[in-house]
Design a protein around this motif. Structure first.
Motif, PDB file in Angstrom:
ATOM      1  N   ALA A 115       0.703  -1.841   0.201  1.00  0.00           N
ATOM      2  CA  ALA A 115       0.250   0.251   0.130  1.00  0.00           C
ATOM      3  C   ALA A 115       0.901   0.729  -0.197  1.00  0.00           C
ATOM      4  CB  ALA A 115      -1.245  -0.698   1.355  1.00  0.00           C
ATOM      5  N   VAL A 116       2.187   0.889  -0.163  1.00  0.00           N
ATOM      6  CA  VAL A 116       2.990   2.483   0.451  1.00  0.00           C
ATOM      7  C   VAL A 116       3.127   2.176  -1.380  1.00  0.00           C
ATOM      8  CG1 VAL A 116       4.950   3.028   0.388  1.00  0.00           C
ATOM      9  CG2 VAL A 116       4.150   2.135   2.169  1.00  0.00           C
ATOM     10  N   ARG A 117       3.310   4.205  -1.290  1.00  0.00           N
ATOM     11  CA  ARG A 117       3.596   4.787  -2.925  1.00  0.00           C
ATOM     12  C   ARG A 117       4.826   5.398  -2.563  1.00  0.00           C
ATOM     13  NH1 ARG A 117       1.276  10.402  -4.211  1.00  0.00           N
ATOM     14  NH2 ARG A 117       1.565  10.330  -1.718  1.00  0.00           N
ATOM     15  N   ASP A 118       5.145   6.211  -1.429  1.00  0.00           N
ATOM     16  CA  ASP A 118       5.569   6.735  -1.216  1.00  0.00           C
ATOM     17  C   ASP A 118       6.895   6.551  -0.184  1.00  0.00           C
ATOM     18  OD1 ASP A 118       8.238   9.130  -0.645  1.00  0.00           O
ATOM     19  OD2 ASP A 118       7.119  10.221  -1.866  1.00  0.00           O
ATOM     20  N   ARG A 119       7.738   5.480   0.401  1.00  0.00           N
ATOM     21  CA  ARG A 119       8.127   5.298   1.279  1.00  0.00           C
ATOM     22  C   ARG A 119       8.570   6.453   2.433  1.00  0.00           C
ATOM     23  NH1 ARG A 119       7.433   3.769   5.768  1.00  0.00           N
ATOM     24  NH2 ARG A 119       8.698   2.223   7.008  1.00  0.00           N
ATOM     25  N   THR A 120       9.719   7.421   1.843  1.00  0.00           N
ATOM     26  CA  THR A 120       9.691   8.813   1.907  1.00  0.00           C
ATOM     27  C   THR A 120       8.339   8.930   2.462  1.00  0.00           C
ATOM     28  OG1 THR A 120      11.289   8.927   0.891  1.00  0.00           O
ATOM     29  CG2 THR A 120      11.598  10.578   2.644  1.00  0.00           C
ATOM     30  N   ALA A 121       7.706   9.227   1.700  1.00  0.00           N
ATOM     31  CA  ALA A 121       6.530  10.331   2.343  1.00  0.00           C
ATOM     32  C   ALA A 121       5.748   9.934   4.068  1.00  0.00           C
ATOM     33  CB  ALA A 121       5.640  10.231   1.461  1.00  0.00           C
ATOM     34  N   SER A 122       5.801   8.527   3.557  1.00  0.00           N
ATOM     35  CA  SER A 122       4.869   7.356   4.634  1.00  0.00           C
ATOM     36  C   SER A 122       6.084   7.410   6.196  1.00  0.00           C
ATOM     37  CB  SER A 122       4.295   5.941   4.646  1.00  0.00           C
ATOM     38  OG  SER A 122       5.932   5.282   4.262  1.00  0.00           O
ATOM     39  N   ALA A 123       7.109   7.042   6.257  1.00  0.00           N
ATOM     40  CA  ALA A 123       7.741   7.472   7.133  1.00  0.00           C
ATOM     41  C   ALA A 123       8.173   8.956   7.716  1.00  0.00           C
ATOM     42  CB  ALA A 123       9.859   6.874   6.987  1.00  0.00           C
ATOM     43  N   LYS A 124       7.874   9.336   7.431  1.00  0.00           N
ATOM     44  CA  LYS A 124       8.071  10.896   7.577  1.00  0.00           C
ATOM     45  C   LYS A 124       6.559  11.467   8.714  1.00  0.00           C
ATOM     46  CE  LYS A 124       9.710  14.442   5.173  1.00  0.00           C
ATOM     47  NZ  LYS A 124      11.124  14.748   5.910  1.00  0.00           N
ATOM     48  N   ALA A 125       5.515  10.286   8.143  1.00  0.00           N
ATOM     49  CA  ALA A 125       4.130  10.656   8.535  1.00  0.00           C
ATOM     50  C   ALA A 125       4.016   9.814   9.871  1.00  0.00           C
ATOM     51  CB  ALA A 125       3.263  10.364   7.352  1.00  0.00           C
ATOM     52  N   GLY A 126       5.307   8.843  10.305  1.00  0.00           N
ATOM     53  CA  GLY A 126       5.267   8.140  11.392  1.00  0.00           C
ATOM     54  C   GLY A 126       4.707   6.659  11.099  1.00  0.00           C
ATOM     55  N   LEU A 127       5.128   6.423  10.238  1.00  0.00           N
ATOM     56  CA  LEU A 127       4.353   4.596   9.326  1.00  0.00           C
ATOM     57  C   LEU A 127       5.797   3.856   9.262  1.00  0.00           C
ATOM     58  CD1 LEU A 127       2.674   2.629   7.476  1.00  0.00           C
ATOM     59  CD2 LEU A 127       4.648   1.813   6.328  1.00  0.00           C
ATOM     60  N   ASP A 128       5.752   3.231  10.413  1.00  0.00           N
ATOM     61  CA  ASP A 128       7.115   2.562  11.184  1.00  0.00           C
ATOM     62  C   ASP A 128       7.475   1.368  10.400  1.00  0.00           C
ATOM     63  OD1 ASP A 128       6.876   3.793  12.775  1.00  0.00           O
ATOM     64  OD2 ASP A 128       5.507   2.789  13.745  1.00  0.00           O
ATOM     65  N   LEU A 129       6.775   0.875   9.105  1.00  0.00           N
ATOM     66  CA  LEU A 129       7.328  -0.931   8.629  1.00  0.00           C
ATOM     67  C   LEU A 129       6.650  -0.711   7.072  1.00  0.00           C
ATOM     68  CD1 LEU A 129       8.544  -3.579   9.197  1.00  0.00           C
ATOM     69  CD2 LEU A 129       6.679  -4.760   9.767  1.00  0.00           C
ATOM     70  N   SER A 130       6.952  -0.779   6.150  1.00  0.00           N
ATOM     71  CA  SER A 130       5.742  -1.413   5.175  1.00  0.00           C
ATOM     72  C   SER A 130       6.308  -2.470   4.572  1.00  0.00           C
ATOM     73  CB  SER A 130       6.752  -0.180   3.590  1.00  0.00           C
ATOM     74  OG  SER A 130       8.540  -0.564   3.892  1.00  0.00           O
ATOM     75  N   MET A 131       5.360  -3.264   4.542  1.00  0.00           N
ATOM     76  CA  MET A 131       5.027  -4.406   3.640  1.00  0.00           C
ATOM     77  C   MET A 131       4.348  -4.805   2.182  1.00  0.00           C
ATOM     78  SD  MET A 131       6.688  -6.369   6.199  1.00  0.00           S
ATOM     79  CE  MET A 131       5.939  -8.320   5.858  1.00  0.00           C
ATOM     80  N   GLN A 167      12.916   2.636  15.572  1.00  0.00           N
ATOM     81  CA  GLN A 167      13.441   2.253  17.371  1.00  0.00           C
ATOM     82  C   GLN A 167      12.139   1.416  17.899  1.00  0.00           C
ATOM     83  OE1 GLN A 167      16.209   2.886  19.631  1.00  0.00           O
ATOM     84  NE2 GLN A 167      14.248   2.154  20.535  1.00  0.00           N
ATOM     85  N   ARG A 168      10.942   2.158  16.576  1.00  0.00           N
ATOM     86  CA  ARG A 168       9.942   1.641  16.891  1.00  0.00           C
ATOM     87  C   ARG A 168       9.679  -0.010  16.258  1.00  0.00           C
ATOM     88  NH1 ARG A 168       6.675   6.628  17.042  1.00  0.00           N
ATOM     89  NH2 ARG A 168       6.691   6.819  14.493  1.00  0.00           N
ATOM     90  N   VAL A 169      10.271  -0.543  15.108  1.00  0.00           N
ATOM     91  CA  VAL A 169      10.287  -1.439  14.935  1.00  0.00           C
ATOM     92  C   VAL A 169      11.171  -2.257  15.692  1.00  0.00           C
ATOM     93  CG1 VAL A 169      11.124  -3.042  12.867  1.00  0.00           C
ATOM     94  CG2 VAL A 169       9.941  -0.899  11.981  1.00  0.00           C
ATOM     95  N   LEU A 170      11.831  -1.643  16.641  1.00  0.00           N
ATOM     96  CA  LEU A 170      12.932  -2.307  17.279  1.00  0.00           C
ATOM     97  C   LEU A 170      12.273  -2.811  18.334  1.00  0.00           C
ATOM     98  CD1 LEU A 170      16.353  -3.700  16.956  1.00  0.00           C
ATOM     99  CD2 LEU A 170      16.667  -1.467  17.616  1.00  0.00           C
ATOM    100  N   ASP A 171      11.368  -1.668  19.273  1.00  0.00           N
ATOM    101  CA  ASP A 171      11.202  -2.095  19.812  1.00  0.00           C
ATOM    102  C   ASP A 171      10.121  -2.486  20.027  1.00  0.00           C
ATOM    103  OD1 ASP A 171      12.082  -0.237  21.266  1.00  0.00           O
ATOM    104  OD2 ASP A 171      10.622   1.322  21.388  1.00  0.00           O
ATOM    105  N   LEU A 172       9.244  -3.525  18.304  1.00  0.00           N
ATOM    106  CA  LEU A 172       8.160  -4.079  18.013  1.00  0.00           C
ATOM    107  C   LEU A 172       8.821  -5.839  18.389  1.00  0.00           C
ATOM    108  CD1 LEU A 172       5.264  -5.057  17.318  1.00  0.00           C
ATOM    109  CD2 LEU A 172       6.553  -4.819  15.167  1.00  0.00           C
ATOM    110  N   ILE A 173       9.986  -5.646  18.061  1.00  0.00           N
ATOM    111  CA  ILE A 173      10.982  -7.267  17.843  1.00  0.00           C
ATOM    112  C   ILE A 173      10.933  -7.534  19.218  1.00  0.00           C
ATOM    113  CG2 ILE A 173      12.740  -7.790  17.058  1.00  0.00           C
ATOM    114  CD1 ILE A 173      13.492  -6.318  14.950  1.00  0.00           C
ATOM    115  N   HIS A 174      11.905  -6.458  19.996  1.00  0.00           N
ATOM    116  CA  HIS A 174      11.690  -7.231  21.641  1.00  0.00           C
ATOM    117  C   HIS A 174      10.502  -7.280  22.394  1.00  0.00           C
ATOM    118  CE1 HIS A 174      16.275  -6.568  20.633  1.00  0.00           C
ATOM    119  NE2 HIS A 174      16.213  -5.810  20.546  1.00  0.00           N
TER     120      HIS A 174
END
Ligand code: BGC
Length: 664
Positions: free
Chosen positions: A226-242, A271-278
């Motif tokens: 569903a990601v169109r622009d990975r940078t725009a989504s990261a800036k918006a706070g989307l942590d993990l693109s799948m 950091q949020r992906v890392l926290d999720l893993i742990h």
């Protein structure tokens, strides 16, 4: 062990926030543990093989009833139990996060994915999802709550903008997410569609509400591709693109090097992906499988038994003296379980595909004559023995017709064209009913069905939903009376799709306007007194209950609602009691009924049971557009307690002044 994103290089962080493949996070060459995710809401779908054409095979798993049927139980205990069972399924296959549940509101009964969602009501959807999540996560597996937000139709789902006003968003579409977040889901999945023009994966405004107002402290995933622009989504706070997408990674690199993505923004997601893993690995530690596969299959059956809804019964059920039963309709003995489930990512490869209603009835001592009558092959037609079905019906004491929708009708990425059944199925009902006045219809579907053509031509209707494994036994037990049905509808069954405001709302390529606002589901039908086939909250059983002794007790800012329900029949049974609130003479528009509390409980024959509910301020509040916050207006409120949204048995009134409740 790496705990801080600061210990990773920028490249590693960019890899970490893009999926490694379809179902895993990146382990950065062994530096980090890896998270495995898998669908689905009503049975684990771990992919065994993905072919070049995109089709997949998955490992067989216990198939539970669809989320819609689970919602029809109105039992938070059942939701929790299904969650616990699914956690065991996950543990057996080393899955860390289950991509479920979906809490999108059933705005439009034609939505192809409604079988995956709980309700048209945010409180019912939110509370059921909350319990489901507690069930999964308490057993050591994470969930991914989806699809945030306003993914209420599959039509053009990758581009559509759901254009919704703020009050409606808050009161209807965000609300189930808000309630479900009380269970602390480890992740949330964004939606494919746009919300007021912004792509779900870039919906910063909504992500901020999740994090800052709903207490969500996990990671936000994209929906798949569903990601169109990975940078725009990261800036918006989307942590993990799948899932994996090299273009996304390259885009991040280019933008990072050009300073368009800052270290702070990248670190936040990583950091949020890392926290999720742990967090997931810690949750998992020491947790064993609790229920054997057999016990899970039994739980699936028990949930189906609690969720099937008896829509009509003029006294024919439970079957007493009937000896010869004609069973008509290939849904009774399907060639493929696709007929009994929805399609797409929520499709489960059933562990046990046995499904045979004629055999189940024979085991209960009945003489059964079965004829499939019509085909289920995309070509709507009768088979060569259709006449046999008429003869069987004419010769039998009772005629049971099994009809439904299944995968080609209810599936992901497409919507239903109609709420009616295919013409051959309607004719099978009408023509066999002409031969036998004792006709019962059993419907297998994942959403509302328009039954208006045939409902008054038959004596009983059982809505069996998408029942999951063992559903044949449950249907036979309900028809013969061993099980007393106790499900109630979690969505309105309208007289026709066209009577639903959302179906007629403005829609062009690219834009769906939610012009009906709060008038979704029963909120509309009750407020405008528009007739329906079967209302929200409705369902029959073999017991009969009377409601009495309503007592409202004000406790400062809370209201205690108690009443007694008496089972005046000679059968033990379960009743679902519903509490609705209405603001009388409101200052802003408010629907005439809104569900605020519910409870299901068994009441023995002849006994009376107390029910008690506590309504907090949120039960009376509306979203004030003027103040941009929840607000409780001073005024009079009606509290009604009933057996359905249109069967109110007890009514009381309160006033609220400066937040203080007084019983009138
Ligand atoms: C669906 C999600 C699902 C994902 C992974 C998407 O197409 O919308 O609900 O979890 O695929 O299969």
């Amino acid at each position: 062990m790496i705990k801080s994103a600061k210990e990773l290089t920028a490249e590693e962080k960019m890899r970490l926030i893009c999926g490694k493949d379809f179902w895993h996070t990146d382990d950065l060459g062994g530096k980090l543990p890896q998270i495995t995710v898998a669908d689905g809401p009503v049975g684990l779908r771990v992919v065994k093989e993905r072919r070049e054409d995109g089709t997949e095979t998955s490992y067989p798993s216990v198939a539970y009833p669809s989320i819609q049927l689970l919602a029809n139980t109105w039992s938070t205990e059942s939701a929790k139990e299904m969650g616990e069972c699914l956690a065991d399924d996950c543990k057996e296959r080393d899955v860390d996060i289950l991509l479920a549940p979906g809490v999108n509101i059933k705005r439009n009964p034609l939505n192809g994915r409604n079988f995956e969602y709980f309700s048209e009501d945010p409180v019912l959807a939110g509370r059921m999802a909350k319990s489901y999540i507690e069930g999964v996560q308490e057993q050591g597996v994470g969930v991914c709550l989806k699809h945030f937000c306003c993914n209420n139709l599959e039509y053009d789902r990758l581009h559509q903008s759901s254009d919704v006003d703020e009050r409606t968003l808050r009161e209807l579409y965000y609300r189930p997410f808000q309630i479900a977040c009380e269970a602390k889901p480890v992740s949330v999945m964004s939606s494919y569609n746009r919300i007021n023009g912004t792509y779900g994966a870039e919906y910063r405004r909504g992500f901020d509400v999740l994090r800052n107002e709903f207490g969500f402290d996990g990671a936000i995933f994209s929906d798949w591709s569903a990601v169109r622009d990975r940078t725009a989504s990261a800036k918006a706070g989307l942590d993990l693109s799948m899932p994996i997408c090299d273009d996304h990674y390259q885009k991040l690199r280019t933008d990072y090097e050009a300073g368009r993505l800052t270290d702070e923004e990248l670190d936040r997601c990583a950091q949020r992906v890392l926290d999720l893993i742990h967090r997931c690995k810690a949750m998992h530690r020491g947790k064993q499988v609790v229920k054997t596969e057999k016990k899970r299959a039994e739980a699936a059956k028990a949930i189906a038994a609690d969720g099937m809804v008896l829509l009509k019964n003029d006294g024919l059920l439970p079957l007493g003296g009937a000896k010869r039963i004609s069973v008509c309709g290939c849904f009774a003995k399907p060639d493929t379980v696709d007929m009994l489930r929805g399609g797409g990512s929520a499709g489960v490869e059933w562990l046990d595909k046995t499904f045979d209603i004629p055999a189940a009835l024979e085991r209960r001592g009945y003489a059964v004559a079965y004829e499939g009558a019509f085909r289920y092959d995309g070509v709507e037609s009768f088979n060569q023995n259709a006449r046999t079905a008429l003869l069987n019906a004419a010769k039998s004491d009772v005629n049971v017709v099994c009809v439904g929708t299944g995968n080609p009708v209810e599936y992901e990425a497409g919507d239903r064209k109609t709420l009616r059944l295919p013409e051959v199925q309607e004719r099978a009902i009408l023509e066999t009913a002409e031969q036998n006045e004792n006709t019962i219809v059993v419907v297998f579907a994942g959403g509302a069905v328009d039954m208006s053509v045939w409902a008054d031509k038959v004596r009983a209707i059982l809505y069996a939903g998408f029942p999951g494994m063992g559903g044949d036994e449950v249907v036979a037990d309900i028809l013969t009376g061993k099980i007393n049905p106790s499900g109630k509808l979690s969505e309105t069954f309208p007289l026709s799709a066209e009577s639903v405001p959302a179906v007629n709302a403005y829609r062009v390529a690219g834009v769906t306007r939610y012009q009906e606002g709060l008038d979704v589901g029963y909120r509309y039908f009750v407020t405008y007194e528009v007739p329906v086939l079967y209302p929200f909250g409705y369902g029959l059983g073999y017991s009969e209950f009377t409601y009495k002794e309503l007592l409202l007790t004000a406790e400062e800012d809370r209201l205690r609602v108690s009443c007694s329900i008496e089972n005046i029949s000679s059968r033990d049974g379960k009743e679902i009691v519903q509490v609705y609130v209405r603001e009388c003479a409101p200052l802003v528009y408010r629907p005439k009924k809104e569900l605020k509390a519910f409870s299901k409980s068994e009441i023995k024959a002849g006994q009376t049971k107390p029910f008690e509910f506590v309504l907090h301020g949120d039960a009376f509040a509306h979203w004030s557009v003027a103040e941009n916050k929840w607000e409780i207006t001073d005024g009079v409120y009606e509290i009604s307690v009933g057996a359905s949204s249109q069967d109110i048995r007890l009514i009381g009134k309160i006033t609220i002044e400066n937040g203080k409740i007084t019983v009138v």
